[in-house]
Design a protein around this motif. Structure first.
Motif, PDB file in Angstrom:
ATOM      1  N   ASP A  47       0.797  -1.154  -0.089  1.00  0.00           N
ATOM      2  CA  ASP A  47       0.168   0.097  -0.100  1.00  0.00           C
ATOM      3  C   ASP A  47       0.946   1.244  -0.108  1.00  0.00           C
ATOM      4  OD1 ASP A  47       0.239   1.104   2.894  1.00  0.00           O
ATOM      5  OD2 ASP A  47       0.071  -1.147   2.963  1.00  0.00           O
ATOM      6  N   ASP A  48       0.283   2.295  -0.274  1.00  0.00           N
ATOM      7  CA  ASP A  48       1.178   3.617  -0.466  1.00  0.00           C
ATOM      8  C   ASP A  48       1.276   4.186   0.763  1.00  0.00           C
ATOM      9  OD1 ASP A  48      -1.409   4.472  -0.051  1.00  0.00           O
ATOM     10  OD2 ASP A  48      -1.831   5.478  -1.962  1.00  0.00           O
ATOM     11  N   GLY A  49       0.746   3.798   1.836  1.00  0.00           N
ATOM     12  CA  GLY A  49       0.730   4.307   3.100  1.00  0.00           C
ATOM     13  C   GLY A  49       0.424   6.000   3.127  1.00  0.00           C
ATOM     14  N   ILE A  50      -0.707   6.539   2.411  1.00  0.00           N
ATOM     15  CA  ILE A  50      -1.019   7.692   2.494  1.00  0.00           C
ATOM     16  C   ILE A  50      -1.588   8.074   3.641  1.00  0.00           C
ATOM     17  CG2 ILE A  50      -3.168   7.003   1.323  1.00  0.00           C
ATOM     18  CD1 ILE A  50      -3.155   9.756   0.131  1.00  0.00           C
ATOM     19  N   VAL A  51      -2.341   7.091   4.495  1.00  0.00           N
ATOM     20  CA  VAL A  51      -2.816   7.413   5.770  1.00  0.00           C
ATOM     21  C   VAL A  51      -1.883   7.761   6.726  1.00  0.00           C
ATOM     22  CG1 VAL A  51      -4.444   6.501   7.490  1.00  0.00           C
ATOM     23  CG2 VAL A  51      -4.824   5.888   5.038  1.00  0.00           C
ATOM     24  N   SER A  52      -0.623   7.100   6.741  1.00  0.00           N
ATOM     25  CA  SER A  52       0.489   7.273   7.708  1.00  0.00           C
ATOM     26  C   SER A  52       0.905   8.537   7.439  1.00  0.00           C
ATOM     27  CB  SER A  52       1.583   6.285   7.668  1.00  0.00           C
ATOM     28  OG  SER A  52       1.082   4.793   7.949  1.00  0.00           O
ATOM     29  N   GLY A  53       1.112   9.013   6.193  1.00  0.00           N
ATOM     30  CA  GLY A  53       1.468  10.542   5.782  1.00  0.00           C
ATOM     31  C   GLY A  53       0.404  11.471   6.236  1.00  0.00           C
ATOM     32  N   LEU A  54      -0.818  11.338   6.124  1.00  0.00           N
ATOM     33  CA  LEU A  54      -1.525  12.137   6.477  1.00  0.00           C
ATOM     34  C   LEU A  54      -2.046  12.231   7.935  1.00  0.00           C
ATOM     35  CD1 LEU A  54      -4.618  11.394   4.080  1.00  0.00           C
ATOM     36  CD2 LEU A  54      -2.940  13.262   3.843  1.00  0.00           C
ATOM     37  N   VAL A  55      -1.854  11.322   8.693  1.00  0.00           N
ATOM     38  CA  VAL A  55      -2.067  11.143  10.330  1.00  0.00           C
ATOM     39  C   VAL A  55      -0.664  11.498  10.910  1.00  0.00           C
ATOM     40  CG1 VAL A  55      -3.019   9.829  12.183  1.00  0.00           C
ATOM     41  CG2 VAL A  55      -4.120   9.968   9.756  1.00  0.00           C
ATOM     42  N   ILE A  56       0.195  10.823  10.839  1.00  0.00           N
ATOM     43  CA  ILE A  56       1.434  10.974  11.734  1.00  0.00           C
ATOM     44  C   ILE A  56       1.938  12.238  11.788  1.00  0.00           C
ATOM     45  CG2 ILE A  56       3.760  10.257  11.962  1.00  0.00           C
ATOM     46  CD1 ILE A  56       2.253   7.949  12.236  1.00  0.00           C
ATOM     47  N   GLY A  57       2.025  13.127  10.834  1.00  0.00           N
ATOM     48  CA  GLY A  57       2.385  14.502  11.311  1.00  0.00           C
ATOM     49  C   GLY A  57       1.533  15.197  12.322  1.00  0.00           C
ATOM     50  N   PRO A  58       0.245  15.593  12.154  1.00  0.00           N
ATOM     51  CA  PRO A  58      -0.539  16.153  12.981  1.00  0.00           C
ATOM     52  C   PRO A  58      -0.698  15.388  14.383  1.00  0.00           C
ATOM     53  CG  PRO A  58      -1.730  15.824  10.878  1.00  0.00           C
ATOM     54  CD  PRO A  58      -0.553  15.229  10.791  1.00  0.00           C
ATOM     55  N   LEU A  59      -0.438  14.162  14.284  1.00  0.00           N
ATOM     56  CA  LEU A  59      -0.487  13.283  15.580  1.00  0.00           C
ATOM     57  C   LEU A  59       1.057  13.665  16.324  1.00  0.00           C
ATOM     58  CD1 LEU A  59      -1.418  11.149  17.372  1.00  0.00           C
ATOM     59  CD2 LEU A  59       0.066   9.434  16.247  1.00  0.00           C
ATOM     60  N   ILE A  60       1.856  13.936  15.765  1.00  0.00           N
ATOM     61  CA  ILE A  60       3.384  14.434  16.576  1.00  0.00           C
ATOM     62  C   ILE A  60       2.936  15.860  16.860  1.00  0.00           C
ATOM     63  CG2 ILE A  60       5.639  14.810  16.189  1.00  0.00           C
ATOM     64  CD1 ILE A  60       5.720  12.839  14.195  1.00  0.00           C
ATOM     65  N   ALA A  61       2.344  16.712  16.174  1.00  0.00           N
ATOM     66  CA  ALA A  61       2.369  18.017  16.327  1.00  0.00           C
ATOM     67  C   ALA A  61       1.275  18.329  17.497  1.00  0.00           C
ATOM     68  CB  ALA A  61       1.766  18.872  15.151  1.00  0.00           C
ATOM     69  N   SER A  62       0.205  17.401  17.587  1.00  0.00           N
ATOM     70  CA  SER A  62      -0.602  17.734  18.689  1.00  0.00           C
ATOM     71  C   SER A  62      -0.157  17.074  20.014  1.00  0.00           C
ATOM     72  CB  SER A  62      -2.027  17.030  18.085  1.00  0.00           C
ATOM     73  OG  SER A  62      -1.817  15.501  17.945  1.00  0.00           O
ATOM     74  N   SER A  63       0.845  16.011  19.977  1.00  0.00           N
ATOM     75  CA  SER A  63       1.387  15.618  21.301  1.00  0.00           C
ATOM     76  C   SER A  63       2.244  16.593  21.723  1.00  0.00           C
ATOM     77  CB  SER A  63       2.140  14.270  21.020  1.00  0.00           C
ATOM     78  OG  SER A  63       1.218  13.506  20.322  1.00  0.00           O
ATOM     79  N   LEU A  64       2.969  17.290  20.780  1.00  0.00           N
ATOM     80  CA  LEU A  64       3.839  18.397  21.280  1.00  0.00           C
ATOM     81  C   LEU A  64       3.019  19.605  22.050  1.00  0.00           C
ATOM     82  CD1 LEU A  64       6.569  18.390  18.312  1.00  0.00           C
ATOM     83  CD2 LEU A  64       6.683  17.960  20.772  1.00  0.00           C
ATOM     84  N   TYR A  65       2.035  19.741  21.516  1.00  0.00           N
ATOM     85  CA  TYR A  65       1.045  20.746  21.975  1.00  0.00           C
ATOM     86  C   TYR A  65       0.791  20.546  23.308  1.00  0.00           C
ATOM     87  CZ  TYR A  65      -2.809  24.212  22.311  1.00  0.00           C
ATOM     88  OH  TYR A  65      -3.495  25.299  22.515  1.00  0.00           O
ATOM     89  N   HIS A  66       0.304  19.104  23.525  1.00  0.00           N
ATOM     90  CA  HIS A  66      -0.357  18.574  24.735  1.00  0.00           C
ATOM     91  C   HIS A  66       0.826  18.671  25.682  1.00  0.00           C
ATOM     92  CE1 HIS A  66      -2.607  16.394  27.498  1.00  0.00           C
ATOM     93  NE2 HIS A  66      -1.684  15.417  27.694  1.00  0.00           N
ATOM     94  N   VAL A  67       2.001  18.451  25.347  1.00  0.00           N
ATOM     95  CA  VAL A  67       3.204  18.692  26.479  1.00  0.00           C
ATOM     96  C   VAL A  67       3.267  20.182  26.887  1.00  0.00           C
ATOM     97  CG1 VAL A  67       5.735  18.352  26.694  1.00  0.00           C
ATOM     98  CG2 VAL A  67       4.389  16.550  25.512  1.00  0.00           C
ATOM     99  N   ALA A  68       3.221  21.060  25.796  1.00  0.00           N
ATOM    100  CA  ALA A  68       3.249  22.360  26.212  1.00  0.00           C
ATOM    101  C   ALA A  68       2.113  22.795  27.028  1.00  0.00           C
ATOM    102  CB  ALA A  68       3.172  23.343  24.883  1.00  0.00           C
ATOM    103  N   LEU A  69       0.978  22.391  27.078  1.00  0.00           N
ATOM    104  CA  LEU A  69      -0.301  22.620  27.927  1.00  0.00           C
ATOM    105  C   LEU A  69       0.137  22.222  29.387  1.00  0.00           C
ATOM    106  CD1 LEU A  69      -3.280  22.055  25.614  1.00  0.00           C
ATOM    107  CD2 LEU A  69      -2.370  24.384  26.262  1.00  0.00           C
ATOM    108  N   LYS A  70       0.784  20.957  29.297  1.00  0.00           N
ATOM    109  CA  LYS A  70       1.010  20.462  30.566  1.00  0.00           C
ATOM    110  C   LYS A  70       2.203  21.157  31.396  1.00  0.00           C
ATOM    111  CE  LYS A  70       1.257  15.854  31.283  1.00  0.00           C
ATOM    112  NZ  LYS A  70       1.686  14.716  31.032  1.00  0.00           N
ATOM    113  N   LEU A  71       3.012  21.825  30.411  1.00  0.00           N
ATOM    114  CA  LEU A  71       4.245  22.572  31.247  1.00  0.00           C
ATOM    115  C   LEU A  71       3.365  23.968  31.636  1.00  0.00           C
ATOM    116  CD1 LEU A  71       7.024  21.902  28.641  1.00  0.00           C
ATOM    117  CD2 LEU A  71       6.880  21.091  30.911  1.00  0.00           C
TER     118      LEU A  71
END
Length: 838
Positions: free
Chosen positions: A214-238
């Motif tokens: 498979d071309d892995g397009i779902v991974s390309g669409l989801v992984i980037g926003p998943l990392i960014a939202s997790s980083l944002y969650h860390v900043a909110l906890k800080l």
């Protein structure tokens, strides 16, 4: 060829499988002796079988690319394919949804993680930006991904009239033969063919991507926003724990982050970090939107072209042959998409919609142009090196680094009018050196690309086809010397001056030297450097010896003796001479020493009785070692590759435990070193190009079938990513090393070992060789290693059940995904650990 010829062509089948543009197989009526030739997939050469022209030995990547997945008699957890069909009332159309169950489960894991992240960010008590980030941007991305999955796996078929009439009126006479053939022809011309399931960037063809289920397009669409939202969650906890001021934990041993002294009230570092990571979420969703636009634009242009022209199977008619025309069309499309994004940004702002509100118009234009050109350049340079999902994730990381570079430079130029430094990590010297090393190494290759291209051109072409064949080696030496000199000038000049400017006038080279002695103790960082250098040197030297033995005593072309200069000559069973050889001893041949002195190879049956016994022993030592090497087994490909996973654990865990900040900088320097090593290998730079290529060639598998070798980049990035994210938790710093170095290696060795082959009777799917037992070994080994780190006091207290659940989800994704797990798994597991508050 007549009947008396010894070569007989096998008659072709009347139904021949033909590869279409999307990689699927279709059946067409073929004529004997005719073969389809397309631009996308060149035909394989035909070799004679009468012995006059022996076939060329293919590269190792061909064997891995064409290998069949071994099937076992064990059970499968998931079915092979999931299919659902529904007939539209009052018509002969049938809608059918067919999907690989493994691919569906992989998409479910990814979308579930992004949905959990969106729910985690949404709190009614917070301000409106968080609501827009979770409800609008992330939720719309999830819906768009589901629509794309459904649309790419759905098909519409038309039931022939004869079958429909037979099903409805069983007593009616059967249709004539002509009408039946006509109905079948109409049904084949209808929408019965499956839509293109492989997503493509505009102006690219399927052969530009790595072959994958498979071309892995779902991974390309989801992984980037998943990392960014997790980083944002860390900043909110800080912000909750330390709202006024924040810096790295004390065990990092790095300077405090920079702040701007502007006219208004300056932002604290944690406030600036929260606003910057909101911008990161906007950037990630915009990049995912761009990927979808490219995929559907490419599909639409191809469908429109096929409606007006006849295109051979396997070709992309909408993609021209001319490289200049491709670049012109892609540039026009890129600026059109960027203009459309600016229009959308203005419409959202005018309508009071919070989409991409934390990105200025300048950032939208700059990021969109850079992201789109990086997509095309990466897929063309690393030919067959990426899937679409891997390409999207890698280019998103490059775009984030580029935007940090731009924002740091803007804040340095206009420190008064800039409200805060918009970087996705804390603006410390670690970030400055990472930008100088990683984008700087890529910039060096871009500026010196004419020299690199010419070096590869001269190295590839035979001497007889060059204008000055006798000066080929002199030209290669001159080009290599020019590249090395240019790299020194760019690194020491352009990149060094920018780094000095960002460090507020401090010399970067002296800063690094003084910083080496500024660790927890003055000897820790030099000791780490010596430890890494010793392990690296021993590993490279040992593998050079191992690979030399495997190449020397490995049979070529499946035989030994004839045509193999390195083959071991056959020996008789009784120890005598061969029947075809004379029994008289061969004449003695002189042997040369390194000093140019020749002397006969005299046989000495009583070696200790001669005065020159030590000299004779030294001369025969290499022959004795070679004879012993024949009896030492060589490691297989899987063991060779997993050795470096284990080496990553041994090298990097002491660094993260002793000094995370120094290991952070060392990872960035190693990435830059790998980049220059790839320049030397790919462009055949004198004198190290051939040696580096031969060393790397022995570790290639089916995922390294492209022109660029990316596995070592993925391994390094997977181990370093959790450290580069700069989370305040020690447990999160080890995530990449545990996932790639421990879990992936243990799962692979477990499945490849004899015990794993005996016990691994439960496969996840009929379309994969991954077993449930291997996934269990992955999860148990990672959890056990994390628990050992906790017992040793290297990490803080954590919830073992929650950690175990996250590791189990990561192990299942490792078994189901066809993407490169060295880069996908660490960031997925890190994001789940952040979202789950482990």
């Amino acid at each position: 060829m007549g009947k008396t010829s010894s070569f007989q062509r096998r008659p072709p089948s009347p139904l021949q499988p033909v590869s279409s543009s999307d990689g699927s197989l279709s059946i067409r009526q073929g004529r004997p002796g005719r073969r389809a030739f397309t631009r996308s997939r060149s035909p394989a050469p035909h070799h004679l079988t009468n012995g006059s022209h022996p076939p060329r030995t293919p590269s190792p990547s061909v064997f891995f690319r064409m290998r069949n997945i071994p099937t076992s008699a064990g059970r499968c957890i998931l079915p092979g394919f999931v299919s659902w069909s529904c007939r539209i009332p009052l018509s002969r159309l049938v809608v059918q949804l067919s999907m690989d169950a493994k691919y569906g489960a992989e998409c479910s894991l990814l979308l579930l993680a992004l949905a959990l992240s969106a729910c985690k960010l949404y709190h009614p008590g917070l301000d409106s930006p968080d609501g827009w980030l979770s409800l609008v941007e992330l939720s719309l991305l999830i819906v768009a991904s589901l629509v794309h999955i459904t649309w790419s796996h759905i098909s519409v078929q038309q039931i022939p009239l004869s079958s429909a009439s037979t099903a409805s009126m069983s007593d009616s006479p059967p249709a004539p033969r002509v009408q039946e053939l006509r109905d079948r022809h109409l049904s084949s011309q209808n929408l019965n063919s499956r839509k293109q399931t492989q997503g493509l960037i505009y102006m690219t063809v399927p052969k530009n991507y790595r072959t994958s289920p498979d071309d892995g397009i779902v991974s390309g669409l989801v992984i980037g926003p998943l990392i960014a939202s997790s980083l944002y969650h860390v900043a909110l906890k800080l912000a909750v724990s330390s709202p006024d001021s924040f810096s790295h934990p004390p065990y990092w041993h790095i300077e405090h982050p920079y702040q701007l002294n502007n006219l208004g009230k300056p932002f604290t570092p944690v406030q600036a970090l929260i606003l910057s990571r909101r911008n990161a979420v906007n950037l990630s969703t915009m990049c995912s939107f761009i990927v979808l636009v490219h995929v559907y634009a490419s599909s639409w242009f191809e469908a429109r072209y096929r409606g007006n022209h006849k295109v051979a199977d396997g070709e992309r008619g909408s993609v021209p042959r001319s490289e200049v025309r491709k670049w012109w069309l892609y540039s026009l499309f890129t600026f059109t998409v960027s203009t459309g994004l600016l229009g959308l940004r203005f419409m959202f702002s005018w309508s009071k919609i919070g989409m991409w509100e934390h990105m200025t118009y300048w950032e939208v234009a700059c990021a969109s142009v850079f992201y789109q050109f990086s997509l095309y350049i990466a897929v063309r340079l690393a030919h067959r090196g990426f899937t679409l999902g891997e390409l999207g994730l890698v280019v998103f990381g490059a775009t984030a680094l580029y935007m940090e570079l731009v924002n740091l430079t803007i804040a340095k130029i206009w420190p008064v009018t800039t409200p805060y430094i918009k970087t996705y990590r804390l603006p410390t010297p670690l970030l400055i050196f990472q930008i100088a090393l990683i984008p700087g190494s890529l910039l060096t290759g871009f500026l010196l690309s004419p020299l690199l291209t010419l070096s590869r051109h001269i190295a590839q072409r035979p001497a007889r086809r060059l204008r000055f064949p006798h000066e080929k080696h002199a030209h290669r030496r001159a080009l290599a010397a020019a590249f090395y000199a240019g790299a020194v000038v760019i690194v020491g000049g352009l990149i060094g001056l920018w780094t000095r400017w960002m460090l507020r006038g401090r010399d970067p080279w002296l800063w690094v030297l003084y910083w080496l002695l500024d660790g927890g103790k003055k000897w820790t960082r030099p000791a780490l450097l010596a430890y890494w250098a010793a392990l690296g040197s021993i590993s490279v030297a040992g593998w050079n010896r191992q690979l030399a033995r495997s190449r020397r005593f490995r049979p070529r072309n499946g035989m030994t003796g004839i045509g193999d200069p390195l083959a071991v000559p056959p020996q008789p069973a009784d120890g005598g001479a061969l029947p075809s050889e004379p029994t008289t001893p061969p004449p003695q041949t002189p042997t040369g020493s390194s000093l140019g002195i020749t002397f006969p190879a005299v046989t000495m049956p009583q070696l200790p009785s001669f005065p020159n016994a030590n000299l004779s022993a030294a001369l025969g030592a290499s022959e004795w070692l070679d004879a012993a090497d024949k009896h030492v087994p060589t490691l297989g490909l899987n063991a060779r590759r997993k050795f470096f996973h284990a080496l990553a654990v041994v090298m990097f865990i002491p660094g993260v435990a002793v000094d995370p900040a120094f290991t952070h900088l060392a990872f960035s320097a190693a990435f830059a070193l790998f980049t220059f090593a790839e320049y030397v290998r790919y462009f055949a730079l004198y004198p190290f190009g051939a040696a580096v290529h031969m060393f790397m060639h022995e570790f290639l598998d089916h995922k390294d079938s492209g022109t660029a070798i990316l596995s070592h980049f993925y391994l390094l990035t997977g181990c370093a990513g959790s450290l580069w994210f700069e989370a305040p938790s020690r447990l999160l710093l080890y995530t990449g090393i545990l996932t790639v170095g421990v879990g992936d290696a243990v799962a692979s060795i477990c499945q490849a070992s004899v015990v794993g082959k005996r016990l691994g009777r439960h496969r996840w799917s009929p379309t994969t060789s991954k077993t449930v037992e291997g996934s269990a070994a992955f999860a148990i080994s990672v959890v056990a290693f994390a628990w050992v780190l906790r017992v040793c006091g290297l990490v803080e207290e954590f919830s073992v059940p929650r950690y175990g659940v996250v590791v189990v989800l990561a192990s299942v994704l490792e078994a189901l995904s066809a993407q490169n797990d060295n880069i996908m798994l660490p960031v997925y597991m890190w994001s789940l650990l952040v979202i789950g508050d482990v």
